[in-house]
Design an enzyme around this catalytic site. Sequence first.
Site, PDB file in Angstrom:
ATOM      1  CE  LYS A  75      -2.523  30.474  11.286  1.00 13.23           C
ATOM      2  NZ  LYS A  75      -2.637  31.400  12.433  1.00 13.23           N
ATOM      3  CB  SER A 150      -5.946  33.498  11.949  1.00 15.75           C
ATOM      4  OG  SER A 150      -4.719  33.247  12.595  1.00 15.75           O
ATOM      5  CB  SER A 174      -4.549  33.402  15.758  1.00 13.00           C
ATOM      6  OG  SER A 174      -5.187  34.487  15.134  1.00 13.00           O
TER       7      SER A 174
END
Lengths: 483, 479
Positions: A75, A150, A174
């Site tokens: 990420k 997210s 997330s």
Amino acid sequence: MHNKTLTELAAGLRSKQFSSVELTQTFLQRIRQHQQLNAFITVSEETALQQAQAADAALSSSQGGVLTGIPIAQKDIFCTLGSKTSCGSKMLDNFIAPYDATVVANFNHAGAVMLGKLNMDEFAMGSSNETSFYGPVRNPWDTDCVPGGSSGGSAAAVAARLAPAVTGTDTGGSIRQPAALCGITGLKPTYGRVSRYGMIAYASSLDQGGPMTRSAEDAALLMQVMAGFDAKDSTSVEQPVPDYSASLNDSLQGLKIGLPKEFFTAELDSHIAAAIHAAVAEYQKLGAEVVEVSMPNLQLAIPAYYVIASAECSSNLSRYDGVRFGYRCQNPEDLSDLYTRSRGEAFGSEVKRRILMGTYALSAGYYDAYYLKAQQVRRLISDDFKRALADVDVLMGPVTPSTAFRIGEKTGDPIQMYLEDIYTIAINLAGLPAMSIPAGFVDGKPVGLQVIGNYFSEAKLLNIGHRYQQVTDWHQQVPKGFE
Amino acid sequence: MNSQWEAVIGLEIHTQLATKSKIFSGAATAYGAEPNTQACAVDLGLPGVLPVLNKDAVRKAVTFGLAIDAEIAPQSVFARKNYFYPDLPKGYQISQFELPIVGNGHLDIEVDGETKRIGITRAHLEEDAGKSLHEDFHGLTGIDLNRAGTPLLEIVSEPDMRSAKEAVAYMRKLHELVRYLEICDGNMQEGSFRCDANVSVRPKGQKEFGTRAEIKNINSFKFVEKAINHEIERQIDLIEGGGRVVQETRLYDANKDETRSMRSKEEANDYRYFPDPDLLPVLIEQSLKDEIRATLPELPEAKKQRFLEQYALDLESATTLTSSRELADFYESVASLSGGAAKLAANWLTGDVLGALNKASLEISDSPVSAERLAGLLKRIADNTISGKTAKQVFDKLWNGSASADEIIEQDGLVQITDTGAIEAIVDKVIAANPVPVEQYRAGKDKALMALVGQVMKETQGKASPGEVNKMLIEKLKV
């Protein structure tokens, strides 16, 4: 090759069925082929192939571990030495990290190959990946829909087989919410289990990194690398790391499952409720007992979360001031202009909204009414979980109230968007570990089952996930066009 | 000061703790490096970095707390003080707010022979900011982050002081203490010991405090006194002229000897303090306190009392000699090495040695004459090998060279003549050769004796004991 589990890939590399370079090229090719998903912010082709070559050399001399030569992706919230680390923001579009996050260093040490950096909501603030400066990510199951957020790029990449396994971070859901919306496995570990050093902070007391994979079995392999005490993170916990793979097949006979009644209310899509109950029934077949539990303070989780997370982010994001790194406005007139325009021009509207909310909540005269009150609520919620988990081994429930929604559907209504995390946020407030595993489909879109455990019970959660995945094949479904 | 007014003063003193590395990172704290060479990723506030508390800074804070007889908080909490400034890398300073590590304590000061107890409200740990440099950048500002993250202990006094003199006495006492404890190098030029003063005035007899002004960053004892006195006068003039004091922050300008307004209360920042989620509460166990207490050095007050008793010194000497740990240690070495010439050692140290050091702007630790060499000299005075007067010549040579006192005495032939017969012969010779002063002395003019003593000393090249010569002359000139 791209449908194999990590264990199969590791075996293939060792038996010379394919090399790490070939494996890496396969995934790089798939990333190029499915660019329209917008799952990646940066693809590190050159360094990935270098790492793959090094891995092949190690493997040929019988060195390295399970992850040596296995491609993964990070990420874009994790700092990676020498490459762009944007956190999904224009603010850090020009930021080349001068150091590796502890999680990244751990993967490097394990010999994994990093394919690139994954798209995400700006500074991890969002539940749909639509707040990213780099544009929305598309859900491989329905490309008109969001992948969740997210960690939306992470979930989409795994679901579309652009990477066999990736990292995510979870502050209010997330990891789990995008995992549910994209039909993959995502584990948010206990707060303090995975180092936050080098993981760009959104809300420091809630942020936690974890694995996002196709199965619990794969997640166990990633956890083995990610978990552990880190002297550079004062909130990481000095607690031995168990062998997460060793207990995957343990029997679930006598497992006590609690179903919080507050999870099954009118807001929950009835088809999702049915899928969750079906999954629970599957566990009963595996020998589990089910009881109903109550968490009376759960409905306070969202307001408490948005006060605490916003307060922390308003302070955490103060360092982005245009002075030392990141975006700086053109020709600032003076100091105030430098601050105002650099921040005004580079932060997106959701980030600004949360900075303003947090600044307000911490301001003189409001602190007691908002921040302190929210901390009190946080304790009440933690106590609810402690009480419930004293009587049962794990809690189960939905991850999201509905399946993946259409891009643009909720961007005009922040409250609707915040309600996406209604079942996940409380777990972050309590600091507990929780996992999302695929548990069916509604109208062709994946549904996630959430399993919540006690502190440091990740091995148990993975065991529970794995046994379920031995008797179901939801996790093996591949979205059309990505087979 | 106008006698119907009373000043009320409280001080906030920032002491830089003498740790090797910074309070939340491993970067060095050494002073004077090239700009931005002692700032690591954590000090720069890069995305993703986290603070890790330096244990030594905590130990030093606890050491201080124990020395001022304060409560040490079993649990203290770091908080973020949020404000934007270019030399504050994270946009917040990590400090302590509601729960400081050191609670209520006190320090006794002496002013005009009176002892007064000054309360210390609290002392808390925090990180320093960097430095903004406004010159040499063509209208821009340069930022040096070497200092960012340096550990500070902010020591906040009660508003217990009533004059600039008291404030200075308190500041000096604190300065002496932190150096005794070896928790701060006390270097004020380098900013290791800085002071903010809160000053207000009120009519004598009034209970309520007046409105205070805070004077920022005063970095010498002299300036503290001047700045406070100036501020007291400014406030009295203002009130007597019909105006009123506003709560504000003022800056002292040493060149103009005046304070000027920096920002008013209305312009003051709302710092939005909240507990830093990156750091756990600091837990201090009783065992740590016990361990640190056991290693506390003898404190200045106790040492002074001991000097008074053990060495039978007068109060002034004892006070001077215990004003720093280095000086006290030096004194005790000399006293011991000289074979117990404690009083002589005190006289020499407070007189000739400190005088010479002051003249050369040197600290006792840099003294060209070591404790051993000084003791060597004192021994020869004590055993009458040389006279006090000759000793001063020897001291000059000790200061400027590397020979020992014995070598100098030997080489220069300075041994005092203790052979009474030899001195008597010279005395007789001088009496015979100087009939005029002899007559004058006998006629009752005592002063004339001095001329004769001088003659004898001259004849002996200063090697006779003047006291001895004096006695002998008086004896011989008896009618």
